[in-house]
Motif scaffolding. Structure first.
Motif, mmCIF file in Angstrom:
data_model
loop_
_atom_site.group_PDB
_atom_site.id
_atom_site.type_symbol
_atom_site.label_atom_id
_atom_site.label_comp_id
_atom_site.label_asym_id
_atom_site.label_seq_id
_atom_site.Cartn_x
_atom_site.Cartn_y
_atom_site.Cartn_z
ATOM 1 N N ASN A 96 0.798 -1.227 0.000
ATOM 2 C CA ASN A 96 0.000 0.000 0.000
ATOM 3 C C ASN A 96 0.831 1.276 0.000
ATOM 4 O OD1 ASN A 96 -2.471 -1.368 0.111
ATOM 5 N ND2 ASN A 96 -2.162 -1.740 2.301
ATOM 6 N N VAL A 97 2.157 1.158 -0.056
ATOM 7 C CA VAL A 97 3.001 2.365 -0.035
ATOM 8 C C VAL A 97 2.718 3.208 -1.277
ATOM 9 C CG1 VAL A 97 5.390 3.147 -0.331
ATOM 10 C CG2 VAL A 97 4.876 1.370 1.353
ATOM 11 N N THR A 98 2.465 4.515 -1.059
ATOM 12 C CA THR A 98 2.324 5.456 -2.180
ATOM 13 C C THR A 98 3.193 6.675 -1.872
ATOM 14 O OG1 THR A 98 0.522 6.675 -1.122
ATOM 15 C CG2 THR A 98 -0.104 4.831 -2.565
ATOM 16 N N LEU A 99 3.506 7.429 -2.920
ATOM 17 C CA LEU A 99 4.322 8.623 -2.718
ATOM 18 C C LEU A 99 3.586 9.615 -1.800
ATOM 19 C CD1 LEU A 99 6.896 10.179 -3.343
ATOM 20 C CD2 LEU A 99 5.798 11.055 -5.412
ATOM 21 N N GLU A 100 2.262 9.705 -1.982
ATOM 22 C CA GLU A 100 1.456 10.643 -1.182
ATOM 23 C C GLU A 100 1.562 10.313 0.316
ATOM 24 O OE1 GLU A 100 -1.237 13.931 -1.938
ATOM 25 O OE2 GLU A 100 0.369 12.947 -2.975
ATOM 26 N N GLU A 101 1.471 9.010 0.617
ATOM 27 C CA GLU A 101 1.558 8.580 2.012
ATOM 28 C C GLU A 101 2.973 8.831 2.556
ATOM 29 O OE1 GLU A 101 0.257 4.606 4.305
ATOM 30 O OE2 GLU A 101 2.021 4.368 3.072
ATOM 31 N N VAL A 102 3.977 8.526 1.756
ATOM 32 C CA VAL A 102 5.358 8.717 2.224
ATOM 33 C C VAL A 102 5.616 10.206 2.499
ATOM 34 C CG1 VAL A 102 7.801 8.431 1.612
ATOM 35 C CG2 VAL A 102 6.182 6.630 1.063
ATOM 36 N N LYS A 103 5.059 11.071 1.649
ATOM 37 C CA LYS A 103 5.200 12.527 1.865
ATOM 38 C C LYS A 103 4.573 12.942 3.199
ATOM 39 C CE LYS A 103 3.542 15.187 -1.440
ATOM 40 N NZ LYS A 103 2.811 15.454 -2.720
ATOM 41 N N ALA A 104 3.352 12.425 3.449
ATOM 42 C CA ALA A 104 2.644 12.787 4.685
ATOM 43 C C ALA A 104 3.435 12.306 5.900
ATOM 44 C CB ALA A 104 1.255 12.160 4.705
ATOM 45 N N LEU A 105 3.928 11.071 5.818
ATOM 46 C CA LEU A 105 4.651 10.515 6.963
ATOM 47 C C LEU A 105 5.971 11.268 7.186
ATOM 48 C CD1 LEU A 105 3.877 6.774 6.166
ATOM 49 C CD2 LEU A 105 3.043 8.034 8.161
ATOM 50 N N ALA A 106 6.582 11.725 6.083
ATOM 51 C CA ALA A 106 7.833 12.487 6.210
ATOM 52 C C ALA A 106 7.573 13.840 6.876
ATOM 53 C CB ALA A 106 8.462 12.675 4.829
ATOM 54 N N ALA A 107 6.428 14.447 6.524
ATOM 55 C CA ALA A 107 6.064 15.722 7.162
ATOM 56 C C ALA A 107 5.793 15.494 8.644
ATOM 57 C CB ALA A 107 4.829 16.303 6.479
ATOM 58 N N TRP A 108 5.050 14.431 8.969
ATOM 59 C CA TRP A 108 4.759 14.101 10.364
ATOM 60 C C TRP A 108 6.056 13.965 11.174
ATOM 61 C CZ3 TRP A 108 0.266 10.425 8.917
ATOM 62 C CH2 TRP A 108 -0.935 10.909 9.436
ATOM 63 N N MET A 109 7.043 13.301 10.539
ATOM 64 C CA MET A 109 8.324 13.114 11.249
ATOM 65 C C MET A 109 8.999 14.459 11.517
ATOM 66 S SD MET A 109 8.891 10.054 12.152
ATOM 67 C CE MET A 109 10.568 10.285 12.694
ATOM 68 N N THR A 110 8.846 15.385 10.579
ATOM 69 C CA THR A 110 9.433 16.726 10.769
ATOM 70 C C THR A 110 8.833 17.376 12.017
ATOM 71 O OG1 THR A 110 9.597 16.921 8.368
ATOM 72 C CG2 THR A 110 9.833 18.965 9.643
#
Ligand code: NAD
Length: 434
Positions: A96-110
């Motif tokens: 289920n990995v998508t670029l959109e999800e990875v972007k959101a999770l990367a922002a969350w980590m920030t």
């Protein structure tokens, strides 16, 4: 709070229509970000910078299957923001990995790293694959080829991965080895969540659950409910949920319900958590446990309890069930368990929400300790790790609650304000390289 110039309101979310539905993870993150940015009067230029990921990498990963056939997987690594330090964030292997999800999770980590004020930016990575259908040798080849695909961004000073969904210590060891072979010397600090024998930190495995316990203890003190009287329901009995339940039970709370993928268990008089841990260890699931009544995962969320600790999936507390929730405190062990629609209802009901970017930040805090120990080449005992974790998590909790009281906003928006302000301050101090 820094003094940031007022935004031109027309500039907020100029491309909002581009985003899809409410349960789109990037949209969910941006809704909270926008709200906090407006309350902070974030400068429109900074707003534009902070709403865009710094770098998005897409790699093709050709891998020889054991059958002799070649398969090509897609891998992503998104560095959302590195103004405060090296990018930090997990790597997941999932269909289920998508670029959109990875972007959101990367922002969350920030925002998560900024809330607890550790010197990291935010990142996330993922490979679209089904590790359940792969042999160990295939998994190793995918890991090593993905690592070499993103190797220019990796490094203790630039980008430091960690385990996430379907990745673990074993996979971190392969990433560390692949990176080190390219560098021609051993670089343990390039990943965290490694085995302790190769530079991992004591206390890392327990850190997220322990952090959940610390913030729940603080929240109960704020609402004047003694831990010994608190009844807790936990959704998810994996790394975060099972350990959080164990730590809370050891502090004196009564765990009245737990669940995993196989269903839920309830006992209003209290479940024996040590017994449940032993059962789950032996049977790999909670189903079949004989000393409790069964309850569905949906029912667990609205069960009669004081603390609800979602520690499994995203989007489980929604506008559909938020009104029925009886808990006084929600401690978000999982990432993104509550939709933006549910936030409003919970606020109206006066539920004390400990937002994910604070509640589950214990994990990344001890990852930071691991990176510090690797770089210093000097390792701490477990007690030191746990005490330093407690200091950081409880201080952050108090900062978030203080901000929420001062600005009369809910704790989630206060956590975002704290985080965005810290990242924005770094940008303002550094100025813009042109
Ligand atoms: P895990 O895989 O160890 O455990 C997940 C648990 O959720 C399992 O018990 C699984 O059976 C259960 N589950 C799955 N589907 C479910 C369903 N429909 N209903 C009820 N339970 C269900 O994962 P984890 O490491 O404990 O992570 C859980 C959450 O916490 C994730 O959102 C993760 O991103 C977040 N998180 C984890 C860490 C960490 O250090 N492990 C840190 C920060 C955030």
């Amino acid at each position: 709070m820094t003094d940031i110039a007022a935004p031109a309101s027309g500039l907020i979310r100029p491309d909002k229509d581009r985003f899809l539905s409410e349960d789109n993870p990037f949209e969910a993150m941006m809704q909270r970000f926008d709200h906090a940015a407006q309350l902070l009067n974030l400068d429109p230029g900074l707003y534009k910078i902070l709403r865009n990921p710094e770098k998005q990498i897409i790699v093709s990963i050709p891998v020889l299957r054991d059958s002799g056939q070649v398969e090509v997987y897609t891998g992503y690594r998104v560095l959302y923001n590195t103004s405060r330090g090296p990018a930090k964030g997990g790597i997941r292997f999932d269909l289920n990995v998508t670029l959109e999800e990875v972007k959101a999770l990367a922002a969350w980590m920030t925002w998560k790293c900024a809330v607890v004020n550790i010197p990291f930016g935010g990142a996330k990575g993922g490979v679209v694959c089904d590790p359940g259908t792969m042999s160990m040798a295939e998994l190793e080849r995918v890991t090593r080829r993905y690592t070499s695909g993103i190797i220019e961004t990796l490094g203790p000073d630039s980008d430091v991965p960690a385990p996430d969904v379907n990745t673990n210590e074993r996979i971190m060891a392969w990433i560390m080895d692949t990176y080190s072979m390219h560098k021609r010397h051993t670089v343990t600090a390039v990943v965290t969540g490694k085995p302790v024998e190769m530079g991992g930190s004591l206390g890392r495995r327990e850190a997220t659950g322990r952090g959940c316990m610390f913030v729940t203890r603080e929240a109960l003190a704020r609402i004047g409910l003694p831990m010994q009287q608190a009844r807790v329901a936990v959704q998810g009995f994996g790394n975060v949920g099972s350990l959080a339940a164990d730590f809370l039970a050891k502090e004196g709370a009564t765990i009245v319900a737990v669940s995993d993928k196989s269903g839920g268990l309830v006992n209003p008089k209290g479940l024996d958590v040590a017994d449940l841990l032993a059962w789950a260890q032996e049977h790999r699931q909670l189903a079949g446990y004989p000393r409790a009544e069964r309850v569905s995962n949906e029912e667990l969320l609205t069960i009669d309890c004081d603390v609800l600790l979602p520690a499994a999936l995203e989007n489980v507390i929604t506008s559909k069930n938020a009104r029925k929730i009886k808990a006084k405190v929600i401690c978000e062990g999982a990432n993104g368990p509550t939709t933006a629609g549910a936030d409003k209802i919970l606020e109206e009901k006066g539920v004390f929400v400990i937002p994910d970017i604070l509640a589950n930040a214990g994990g990344v805090t001890v990852s930071y300790f691991e990176w510090v120990q690797d770089r210093g080449g000097y390792f701490w005992d477990e007690d030191t790790v746990n005490k330093r974790l407690e200091a950081i998590v409880t201080r952050s909790f108090r900062e978030v609650v203080g901000l929420s009281e001062r600005h009369k906003v809910n704790t989630r928006i206060a956590a975002y304000m704290l985080a965005i302000d810290r990242v924005a301050t770094m940008h303002r101090l550094r100025g813009m390289y042109a």
